[in-house]
Design a protein around this motif. Structure first.
Motif, PDB file in Angstrom:
ATOM      1  N   TYR A 165       0.820  -1.181  -0.184  1.00 12.14           N
ATOM      2  CA  TYR A 165       0.002  -0.028  -0.028  1.00 12.14           C
ATOM      3  C   TYR A 165       1.048   1.268   0.181  1.00 12.14           C
ATOM      4  O   TYR A 165       1.804   1.442   0.797  1.00 12.14           O
ATOM      5  CB  TYR A 165      -0.967  -0.059   1.304  1.00 12.14           C
ATOM      6  CG  TYR A 165      -2.117   0.940   1.142  1.00 12.14           C
ATOM      7  CD1 TYR A 165      -3.229   0.727   0.170  1.00 12.14           C
ATOM      8  CD2 TYR A 165      -2.068   2.156   2.126  1.00 12.14           C
ATOM      9  CE1 TYR A 165      -4.239   1.492   0.183  1.00 12.14           C
ATOM     10  CE2 TYR A 165      -3.205   3.047   1.839  1.00 12.14           C
ATOM     11  CZ  TYR A 165      -4.249   2.587   0.960  1.00 12.14           C
ATOM     12  OH  TYR A 165      -5.318   3.405   0.806  1.00 12.14           O
ATOM     13  N   ASP A 166       0.587   1.960  -0.959  1.00 13.17           N
ATOM     14  CA  ASP A 166       1.184   3.374  -1.015  1.00 13.17           C
ATOM     15  C   ASP A 166       0.402   4.511  -1.536  1.00 13.17           C
ATOM     16  O   ASP A 166      -0.946   4.052  -1.836  1.00 13.17           O
ATOM     17  CB  ASP A 166       2.711   3.285  -1.626  1.00 13.17           C
ATOM     18  CG  ASP A 166       2.681   2.954  -3.084  1.00 13.17           C
ATOM     19  OD1 ASP A 166       1.365   2.456  -3.655  1.00 13.17           O
ATOM     20  OD2 ASP A 166       3.506   2.762  -4.074  1.00 13.17           O
ATOM     21  N   ALA A 167       0.864   5.603  -1.950  1.00  8.79           N
ATOM     22  CA  ALA A 167       0.307   6.646  -2.665  1.00  8.79           C
ATOM     23  C   ALA A 167      -0.508   6.207  -3.807  1.00  8.79           C
ATOM     24  O   ALA A 167      -1.682   6.485  -4.244  1.00  8.79           O
ATOM     25  CB  ALA A 167       0.964   7.920  -2.767  1.00  8.79           C
ATOM     26  N   LYS A 169      -1.338   3.245  -4.849  1.00 12.57           N
ATOM     27  CA  LYS A 169      -2.443   2.034  -4.529  1.00 12.57           C
ATOM     28  C   LYS A 169      -3.682   3.104  -3.968  1.00 12.57           C
ATOM     29  O   LYS A 169      -4.852   2.161  -4.203  1.00 12.57           O
ATOM     30  CB  LYS A 169      -1.547   0.996  -3.717  1.00 12.57           C
ATOM     31  CG  LYS A 169      -0.890   0.004  -4.829  1.00 12.57           C
ATOM     32  CD  LYS A 169      -0.281  -1.178  -3.798  1.00 12.57           C
ATOM     33  CE  LYS A 169       0.574  -2.014  -4.627  1.00 12.57           C
ATOM     34  NZ  LYS A 169       1.644  -1.647  -5.516  1.00 12.57           N
ATOM     35  N   ARG A 170      -3.314   3.723  -3.084  1.00  9.04           N
ATOM     36  CA  ARG A 170      -4.302   4.584  -2.469  1.00  9.04           C
ATOM     37  C   ARG A 170      -5.106   5.272  -3.671  1.00  9.04           C
ATOM     38  O   ARG A 170      -6.642   5.313  -3.282  1.00  9.04           O
ATOM     39  CB  ARG A 170      -3.736   5.459  -1.436  1.00  9.04           C
ATOM     40  CG  ARG A 170      -4.775   6.398  -0.880  1.00  9.04           C
ATOM     41  CD  ARG A 170      -4.034   7.377   0.159  1.00  9.04           C
ATOM     42  NE  ARG A 170      -5.068   8.198   0.570  1.00  9.04           N
ATOM     43  CZ  ARG A 170      -5.385   9.612   0.206  1.00  9.04           C
ATOM     44  NH1 ARG A 170      -4.753   9.982  -0.971  1.00  9.04           N
ATOM     45  NH2 ARG A 170      -6.312  10.277   0.779  1.00  9.04           N
ATOM     46  N   PHE A 173      -7.296   2.699  -5.273  1.00  5.52           N
ATOM     47  CA  PHE A 173      -8.455   2.343  -4.076  1.00  5.52           C
ATOM     48  C   PHE A 173      -9.599   3.432  -4.115  1.00  5.52           C
ATOM     49  O   PHE A 173     -10.616   3.104  -4.239  1.00  5.52           O
ATOM     50  CB  PHE A 173      -7.762   2.032  -2.650  1.00  5.52           C
ATOM     51  CG  PHE A 173      -8.990   2.001  -1.876  1.00  5.52           C
ATOM     52  CD1 PHE A 173      -9.657   0.847  -1.630  1.00  5.52           C
ATOM     53  CD2 PHE A 173      -9.229   2.979  -1.074  1.00  5.52           C
ATOM     54  CE1 PHE A 173     -10.766   0.730  -0.872  1.00  5.52           C
ATOM     55  CE2 PHE A 173     -10.230   2.754   0.041  1.00  5.52           C
ATOM     56  CZ  PHE A 173     -10.941   1.587   0.113  1.00  5.52           C
ATOM     57  N   LEU A 174      -9.240   4.882  -4.355  1.00 10.78           N
ATOM     58  CA  LEU A 174     -10.291   5.803  -4.223  1.00 10.78           C
ATOM     59  C   LEU A 174     -11.018   5.711  -5.742  1.00 10.78           C
ATOM     60  O   LEU A 174     -12.020   5.968  -5.668  1.00 10.78           O
ATOM     61  CB  LEU A 174      -9.353   7.049  -3.976  1.00 10.78           C
ATOM     62  CG  LEU A 174      -9.030   7.329  -2.725  1.00 10.78           C
ATOM     63  CD1 LEU A 174      -8.291   8.642  -2.657  1.00 10.78           C
ATOM     64  CD2 LEU A 174     -10.035   7.125  -1.579  1.00 10.78           C
ATOM     65  N   ARG A 177     -13.464   2.884  -5.211  1.00  6.05           N
ATOM     66  CA  ARG A 177     -14.334   3.416  -4.190  1.00  6.05           C
ATOM     67  C   ARG A 177     -15.410   4.308  -4.803  1.00  6.05           C
ATOM     68  O   ARG A 177     -16.727   4.071  -4.399  1.00  6.05           O
ATOM     69  CB  ARG A 177     -13.645   3.956  -2.876  1.00  6.05           C
ATOM     70  CG  ARG A 177     -14.561   4.028  -1.671  1.00  6.05           C
ATOM     71  CD  ARG A 177     -13.943   4.570  -0.344  1.00  6.05           C
ATOM     72  NE  ARG A 177     -14.859   5.019   0.248  1.00  6.05           N
ATOM     73  CZ  ARG A 177     -14.583   5.531   1.991  1.00  6.05           C
ATOM     74  NH1 ARG A 177     -13.266   5.592   1.966  1.00  6.05           N
ATOM     75  NH2 ARG A 177     -15.514   5.806   2.616  1.00  6.05           N
ATOM     76  N   ARG A 195      -9.048  14.152  -2.812  1.00  8.42           N
ATOM     77  CA  ARG A 195      -8.295  13.250  -1.934  1.00  8.42           C
ATOM     78  C   ARG A 195      -7.169  12.551  -2.729  1.00  8.42           C
ATOM     79  O   ARG A 195      -6.101  12.208  -2.202  1.00  8.42           O
ATOM     80  CB  ARG A 195      -9.520  11.890  -1.710  1.00  8.42           C
ATOM     81  CG  ARG A 195     -10.615  12.763  -0.841  1.00  8.42           C
ATOM     82  CD  ARG A 195     -11.456  11.371  -0.420  1.00  8.42           C
ATOM     83  NE  ARG A 195     -10.724  10.622   0.662  1.00  8.42           N
ATOM     84  CZ  ARG A 195     -11.351   9.669   1.198  1.00  8.42           C
ATOM     85  NH1 ARG A 195     -12.621   9.156   0.769  1.00  8.42           N
ATOM     86  NH2 ARG A 195     -10.588   8.916   2.166  1.00  8.42           N
ATOM     87  N   TYR A 200       0.112  11.733   0.317  1.00 10.62           N
ATOM     88  CA  TYR A 200       0.090  10.424   1.163  1.00 10.62           C
ATOM     89  C   TYR A 200       1.417  10.124   1.454  1.00 10.62           C
ATOM     90  O   TYR A 200       2.097   9.364   0.515  1.00 10.62           O
ATOM     91  CB  TYR A 200      -0.965   9.474   0.715  1.00 10.62           C
ATOM     92  CG  TYR A 200      -1.002   8.445   1.561  1.00 10.62           C
ATOM     93  CD1 TYR A 200      -2.158   8.327   2.582  1.00 10.62           C
ATOM     94  CD2 TYR A 200      -0.319   7.177   1.449  1.00 10.62           C
ATOM     95  CE1 TYR A 200      -2.239   7.553   3.248  1.00 10.62           C
ATOM     96  CE2 TYR A 200      -0.753   6.190   2.188  1.00 10.62           C
ATOM     97  CZ  TYR A 200      -1.666   6.247   3.068  1.00 10.62           C
ATOM     98  OH  TYR A 200      -1.787   5.024   3.916  1.00 10.62           O
ATOM     99  N   TRP A 202       2.712   7.826   3.336  1.00 13.45           N
ATOM    100  CA  TRP A 202       3.008   6.543   3.863  1.00 13.45           C
ATOM    101  C   TRP A 202       3.061   5.408   2.840  1.00 13.45           C
ATOM    102  O   TRP A 202       2.621   5.440   1.752  1.00 13.45           O
ATOM    103  CB  TRP A 202       1.826   6.213   4.947  1.00 13.45           C
ATOM    104  CG  TRP A 202       1.774   7.111   5.790  1.00 13.45           C
ATOM    105  CD1 TRP A 202       0.790   7.969   5.990  1.00 13.45           C
ATOM    106  CD2 TRP A 202       2.520   7.163   7.175  1.00 13.45           C
ATOM    107  NE1 TRP A 202       1.073   8.831   7.193  1.00 13.45           N
ATOM    108  CE2 TRP A 202       1.729   8.093   8.032  1.00 13.45           C
ATOM    109  CE3 TRP A 202       3.349   6.472   7.797  1.00 13.45           C
ATOM    110  CZ2 TRP A 202       2.379   8.584   9.216  1.00 13.45           C
ATOM    111  CZ3 TRP A 202       4.027   6.922   9.021  1.00 13.45           C
ATOM    112  CH2 TRP A 202       3.342   7.863   9.839  1.00 13.45           C
ATOM    113  N   LYS A 203       3.975   4.440   3.208  1.00 12.28           N
ATOM    114  CA  LYS A 203       4.273   3.143   2.516  1.00 12.28           C
ATOM    115  C   LYS A 203       4.513   1.985   3.418  1.00 12.28           C
ATOM    116  O   LYS A 203       4.908   1.905   4.276  1.00 12.28           O
ATOM    117  CB  LYS A 203       5.289   3.264   1.632  1.00 12.28           C
ATOM    118  CG  LYS A 203       5.579   2.156   0.729  1.00 12.28           C
ATOM    119  CD  LYS A 203       7.022   2.164  -0.178  1.00 12.28           C
ATOM    120  CE  LYS A 203       6.850   3.385  -1.144  1.00 12.28           C
ATOM    121  NZ  LYS A 203       8.078   3.480  -2.135  1.00 12.28           N
TER     122      LYS A 203
END
Length: 327
Positions: A165-167, A169-170, A173-174, A177, A195, A200, A202-203
């Motif tokens: 998971y990282d920016a 993949k986020r 995902f958004l 969603r 968004r 972002y 985080w990884k």
């Protein structure tokens, strides 16, 4: 009226010609080779390649458990003594099975190099030095004694990690969603885009190491590392300070073995060691983009001069800052 239109047309052409070349800051706004980092082709390939490499330093602590399933034809040749219930003398007989165990702590210091492959896999290697203690093993009323309680060993290892998971993949995902909302629903589409554009940092990775042990200071001269390589698996969490610098924390478990040998080389007692570790460190990527040294250029973001991309800030700052990041 025609003269006015002609005058306006000439002004527009002049402005377009001006910005098609260099603006007042000397920045080429229409680079022919977007993303190019060097004038030469070899230099450009080299800089694109090195930007995928990073160097890291980490340290932490580990709690290790040790187990030995002891059984011998000649138990008297081993350093076993009774430490409990001394009023009832006991000995370990031939072919008796005794389960010995102990717990202690260790401190590792790690240096490593990593290669990022398509922001999906991370491969690399490194070298580590570990300082630890090894208590005598105890089982039942017996104690398996070692010559010394301290040890120092080196670890040469390779590693492989999977980005879970990282920016990027986020963002996917958004998009998934918000798929239920129509493209004509401007409110929800605007919310989704905002968004996605958020920073972002985080990884999350699942990472595994494997390699060999080299004892520098042994806790017992009769101890040798097993010929089987050690391996570990853990969860690594990274927090980016910039495109090039990040802090990370890693926790997991490591498995390795030692062999205890006496004068009878036909018989070996195996010690299984499991380490439960937690580490923190810093990782710095090699910057593929050169720092801008053009006189009078005060641009702090990533920009272009004469078709070549430059960075305007230190590797510890985000190059393309967003609102709230102008430090």
């Amino acid at each position: 009226m025609r003269r006015v239109y002609l005058t306006l047309l000439l002004c527009l052409l002049g402005i377009q010609t001006l910005f098609a070349q260099d603006d007042i800051f000397g920045i080429d706004t229409k680079a022919r080779n977007k993303g190019r980092k060097s004038q030469s082709n070899i230099g450009n390939i080299f800089r694109n390649a090195v930007s995928n490499f990073s160097f890291e330093f980490s340290t932490g602590g580990s709690f290790h458990t040790n187990q030995m399933q002891f059984s011998s034809e000649i138990p008297s040749q081993y350093p076993i003594s009774q430490y409990n219930n001394l009023e009832v003398p006991q000995t370990v007989g031939a072919r008796d099975t005794v389960r010995f165990s102990s717990n202690q702590m260790a401190i590792p210091i790690n240096l490593g190099v990593k290669l990022n492959l398509f922001n999906t896999l991370v491969v690399g290697g490194g070298y580590s030095r570990e300082f630890g203690r090894m208590d005598n093993l105890r089982g039942g009323d017996f104690e398996f004694q070692f010559e010394s309680g301290n040890y120092t060993l080196d670890r040469a290892f390779g590693s492989i990690g999977l980005v879970v998971y990282d920016a990027r993949k986020r963002a996917k995902f958004l998009n998934w969603r918000y798929r239920q909302f129509s493209s004509n629903n401007f409110y929800m589409q605007s919310e989704k885009n905002q968004r996605i554009r958020q920073n972002y940092p985080w990884k999350f990775l699942i990472e595994a190491d494997f390699g060999n042990l080299y004892i520098r200071k042994n806790f017992d001269g009769r101890i040798l590392p097993s010929e089987d390589p050690f391996y570990n698996v853990g969860l690594r969490i990274e927090r980016e300070f910039s495109e090039y610098a990040r802090f990370f924390a890693k926790t997991g478990v490591e498995f390795r073995n030692y062999n205890f040998r006496t004068e009878n080389f036909d018989e070996i007692q195996n010690i299984k060691q499991n380490l439960y570790f937690a580490q923190v460190g810093i990782s710095i990527s090699l910057p593929g983009t050169k720092r801008c040294k053009v006189h009078g250029c005060g641009v702090v973001m990533r920009h272009v001069h004469d078709g070549i991309e430059y960075r305007g800030s230190s590797i510890f700052n985000f190059q393309n800052r967003k609102v709230g990041q102008w430090y």
